[in-house]
Write a protein that holds these residues in place. Structure first.
Motif, PDB file in Angstrom:
ATOM      1  N   TRP A  63       0.818  -1.214   0.000  1.00 27.82           N
ATOM      2  CA  TRP A  63       0.000   0.000   0.000  1.00 27.82           C
ATOM      3  C   TRP A  63       0.852   1.265   0.000  1.00 27.82           C
ATOM      4  O   TRP A  63       0.512   2.249  -0.655  1.00 27.82           O
ATOM      5  N   VAL A  64       1.965   1.239   0.717  1.00 25.43           N
ATOM      6  CA  VAL A  64       2.854   2.406   0.711  1.00 25.43           C
ATOM      7  C   VAL A  64       3.442   2.598  -0.689  1.00 25.43           C
ATOM      8  O   VAL A  64       3.540   3.732  -1.178  1.00 25.43           O
ATOM      9  N   ASN A  65       3.800   1.526  -1.357  1.00 25.73           N
ATOM     10  CA  ASN A  65       4.310   1.637  -2.728  1.00 25.73           C
ATOM     11  C   ASN A  65       3.247   2.159  -3.682  1.00 25.73           C
ATOM     12  O   ASN A  65       3.542   2.959  -4.574  1.00 25.73           O
ATOM     13  N   ILE A  66       2.009   1.720  -3.517  1.00 31.54           N
ATOM     14  CA  ILE A  66       0.920   2.206  -4.364  1.00 31.54           C
ATOM     15  C   ILE A  66       0.694   3.699  -4.127  1.00 31.54           C
ATOM     16  O   ILE A  66       0.534   4.470  -5.085  1.00 31.54           O
ATOM     17  N   ILE A  67       0.689   4.123  -2.871  1.00 38.43           N
ATOM     18  CA  ILE A  67       0.506   5.539  -2.544  1.00 38.43           C
ATOM     19  C   ILE A  67       1.628   6.368  -3.158  1.00 38.43           C
ATOM     20  O   ILE A  67       1.392   7.433  -3.748  1.00 38.43           O
ATOM     21  N   THR A  68       2.866   5.886  -3.054  1.00 38.54           N
ATOM     22  CA  THR A  68       4.004   6.591  -3.638  1.00 38.54           C
ATOM     23  C   THR A  68       3.870   6.687  -5.155  1.00 38.54           C
ATOM     24  O   THR A  68       4.141   7.738  -5.740  1.00 38.54           O
ATOM     25  N   ALA A  69       3.437   5.612  -5.784  1.00 40.00           N
ATOM     26  CA  ALA A  69       3.273   5.627  -7.241  1.00 40.00           C
ATOM     27  C   ALA A  69       2.202   6.618  -7.663  1.00 40.00           C
ATOM     28  O   ALA A  69       2.379   7.367  -8.634  1.00 40.00           O
ATOM     29  N   VAL A  70       1.098   6.659  -6.939  1.00 38.53           N
ATOM     30  CA  VAL A  70       0.018   7.599  -7.269  1.00 38.53           C
ATOM     31  C   VAL A  70       0.507   9.041  -7.120  1.00 38.53           C
ATOM     32  O   VAL A  70       0.272   9.881  -7.999  1.00 38.53           O
TER      33      VAL A  70
END
Length: 104
Positions: A63-70
């Protein structure tokens, strides 16, 4: 304009690098339904985690990686929209100029 996207990207990556660990622990605590402090203590020794707890810990990283990507792709998407709007404006100006010239 591309420079603006790169600067925003660097800022977003820097922010997530500094708060990424805390965000992982926060999300992990929510997924496990435990307190932040308990999650912090558990994350200190990830080798001791097993089963669903380890799965939730890995999901927190996801989830942290997804947030960073967004956060990283938002300025790139806005640059794309800006380029499209500029093309539309140029096309409208050309049409207006053609109409104006044809009236003379």
């Amino acid at each position: 304009m591309f420079t603006v996207v790169m600067v925003v990207n660097l800022i977003a990556e820097s922010i997530m690098m500094f708060i990424g660990g805390k965000a992982v622990v926060f999300i992990f605590s929510k997924l496990q339904s435990i307190s932040y402090q308990t999650a912090s203590n558990l994350s200190a020794d990830s080798n001791a985690m097993k089963g669903a707890m380890l799965s939730n810990y890995i999901s927190a990283y996801k989830w942290v990686n997804i947030i960073t990507a967004v956060i990283t792709f938002m300025p790139l998407f806005s640059l794309y929209l800006l380029k499209i709007s500029q093309l539309i404006i140029v096309q409208l100006k050309v049409k207006i100029k053609k109409k104006h010239c044809s009236r003379k």
